[in-house]
Design an enzyme around this catalytic site. Structure first.
Site, mmCIF file in Angstrom:
data_model
loop_
_atom_site.group_PDB
_atom_site.id
_atom_site.type_symbol
_atom_site.label_atom_id
_atom_site.label_comp_id
_atom_site.label_asym_id
_atom_site.label_seq_id
_atom_site.Cartn_x
_atom_site.Cartn_y
_atom_site.Cartn_z
ATOM 1 N N TRP A 160 57.116 31.438 42.859
ATOM 2 C CA TRP A 160 58.048 32.406 43.434
ATOM 3 C C TRP A 160 57.317 33.397 44.335
ATOM 4 O O TRP A 160 57.830 33.799 45.381
ATOM 5 C CB TRP A 160 58.798 33.152 42.325
ATOM 6 N N HIS A 161 56.079 33.770 43.955
ATOM 7 C CA HIS A 161 55.328 34.709 44.793
ATOM 8 C C HIS A 161 55.035 34.096 46.161
ATOM 9 O O HIS A 161 54.916 34.814 47.153
ATOM 10 C CB HIS A 161 54.022 35.109 44.112
ATOM 11 N N GLY A 162 54.891 32.780 46.224
ATOM 12 C CA GLY A 162 54.646 32.120 47.500
ATOM 13 C C GLY A 162 53.914 30.820 47.266
ATOM 14 O O GLY A 162 53.269 30.645 46.237
#
Lengths: 80, 406
Positions: free
Chosen positions: B336-338
């Site tokens: 989700w952070h990347g």
């Protein structure tokens, strides 16, 4: 078997702590006795032994954190 | 026209102060003027997405309409007695709800770092809210749905850009209610205190660590990178601690603004941080760091996975199930952070730490009699946890990517 006895038995089983019945108002989350895994097991045991359904999202932690509160909640759900 | 990002500059705070005067007077006298609240919410949201951010604004409007429809239709499905609670309908609802976020998250990977045109500030945090709602609708926990309340919840402007992530039923309870005068006075006191603490955190401490010292330390670490194996220099250690402090003060500062502002509106948005650096182990840490995010993953991913796996008897051992749950939770959080290697390593590292910590706690329980527990062991535990956490933030920062590969 009544609710109180059943709930305390389940809790003693899950936490491995038999002194739970002497601390009915102690927070099980703060003391680390009940982690998320044990909480889920509690819900499953309640389903199997008492035939009550508590979905995970109905588990408001502040209302389920001590043995006494759990007994009250279970009683409430059994009579609902 | 004008563009003002939330909690970034004095203009924002001045505008907030002006807009809040009538609102605070109203609540103090027992009135919640919902039309006025909606009006200033729209104004502040407009200012975030005005001028050069107009495209983002349209993306937000499109997003809001789609989400409202998905939640509304799923709610209809779930409350209509003719249908049973089919898993696949639920899965489709979740899939549609996260679709725009997934596209936004994957676009930079597939288009050489370019942002998607359907991206906008805050999309992740709004998606956490709607997905949480769909899950609670499936459970039958959410029994009422209204478009207006949904919009108020989704677009609640103090938390729109980066959380804290509230829950629908909790939010609506506050929104439907007007605090009595003495508790509202308490809320104002706390809210103002949080906002001033936020100023100290974000604009003084966060500035010192993030703007003044971090770039210099990074430069030093870069200059020395060929003189040390893997570029591990004293300056890199400095980067690790400095970045960790910056990350905490910047984000905790923002969160304090968001919570403080909510309190002034009589909405008790949950706190995001609770002294994370005094955690005694990694589990304790996740109960204190970015709490609304970690609790979201705990309740909606981990516990649901564990519930399902135990019921289906996926594995005999509940330890295996718990460990798989941790892997799932932290890999998802990392992704989700990347979609970069360092976020994934960060997720895997924390999953590993949680698994190891559980094993240690089991060992400790078994051998309680022989293990000392005193002030020294506690302080050592805090020291160890702090350093491990800072190391994980060094990975998270992405600086190692620059140091090694750029």
């Amino acid at each position: 078997m009544d609710t109180k006895e059943t709930v305390l038995n389940i809790l003693a089983d899950l936490t491995g702590d038999t002194t739970i019945q002497n601390n009915l108002d102690e927070s099980l989350f703060d003391s680390g006795l009940l982690d998320s895994m044990a909480t889920v097991q509690l819900l499953l045991e309640l389903q199997q032994q008492l035939d009550i359904d508590v979905p995970v999202s109905e588990l408001e932690r502040t209302e389920w954190d001590t043995p006494n509160k759990i007994i009250t909640q279970v009683d409430h759900l059994r009579n609902a | 026209m004008l563009n003002i990002q939330p909690y970034q500059n004095p203009q924002y705070f001045l505008l907030l102060l002006l807009a809040f005067i009538p609102l605070v007077i109203g609540l103090y006298n027992g009135h919640r003027w919902r039309w006025y609240e909606s009006l200033i919410s729209l104004l502040f949201i407009f200012l975030i997405f005005d001028a050069d951010k107009t495209i983002q604004g349209f993306a937000l409007i499109g997003y809001t309409i789609t989400q409202a429809l998905i939640v509304k239709i799923y709610f209809h499905y779930r409350t209509n007695k003719r249908f049973n609670n089919n898993f696949w309908i639920f899965a489709v609802a979740i899939g549609l709800s996260i679709l725009q976020l997934v596209v936004v998250k994957l676009t930079p990977l597939l288009a050489n770092g370019k942002d998607s045109i359907i991206a906008f500030l805050g999309i992740s945090y709004l998606t956490f809210k709607t997905v949480g709602m769909i899950i609670e609708i499936r459970d039958g926990a959410i029994k009422e749905f209204s478009f207006i309340k949904f919009l108020q919840f989704l677009l609640f402007f103090p938390t729109i850009s980066s959380g804290p992530i509230d829950r629908y039923r909790r939010f609506i309870k506050d929104y439907d209610n007007v605090p009595d005068q003495s508790s509202y006075i308490g809320l104002i006191g706390q809210g103002v205190h949080y906002i001033f603490l936020g100023l100290l955190y974000k604009f003084i401490l966060g500035y010192l660590f993030g703007t003044l010292w971090l770039p210099e330390l990074e430069q030093m670490a870069m200059a020395q990178r060929h003189n040390h194996p893997f570029g591990i220099s004293l300056a890199l250690v400095g980067v690790m601690y400095c970045y960790s402090m910056y990350l905490f003060f910047d984000f905790a500062g923002y969160s304090l603004f968001a919570v403080g502002t909510s309190y002034l509106m009589g909405i008790k948005t949950p706190m995001n941080f609770n002294l994370p650096f005094i955690s005694q182990n990694i589990k304790d840490f996740w109960n204190r760091w970015h709490m609304t995010l970690s609790f979201w993953f705990r309740d909606y991913v981990y516990m649901r996975f564990v519930f399902w796996a135990l019921k289906k008897k996926l594995f005999k051992s509940r330890i295996t199930i718990a460990n798989l749950g941790y892997l799932l939770l932290f890999l998802l959080m990392g992704l989700w952070h990347g979609e970069y290697w360092y976020y994934i390593i960060y997720g895997l590292l924390h999953a590993g730490l949680m698994i190891g910590n559980d094993a240690w706690l089991r060992f400790k329980k078994k051998h309680q009699k022989y293990l000392p527990s005193n002030r020294f062991t506690k302080l050592s535990a805090i020291f160890l946890t702090f350093n491990i956490v800072c190391f994980s933030f060094l990975i998270f920062s992405g600086f190692l990517d620059t140091l090694w590969f750029k």
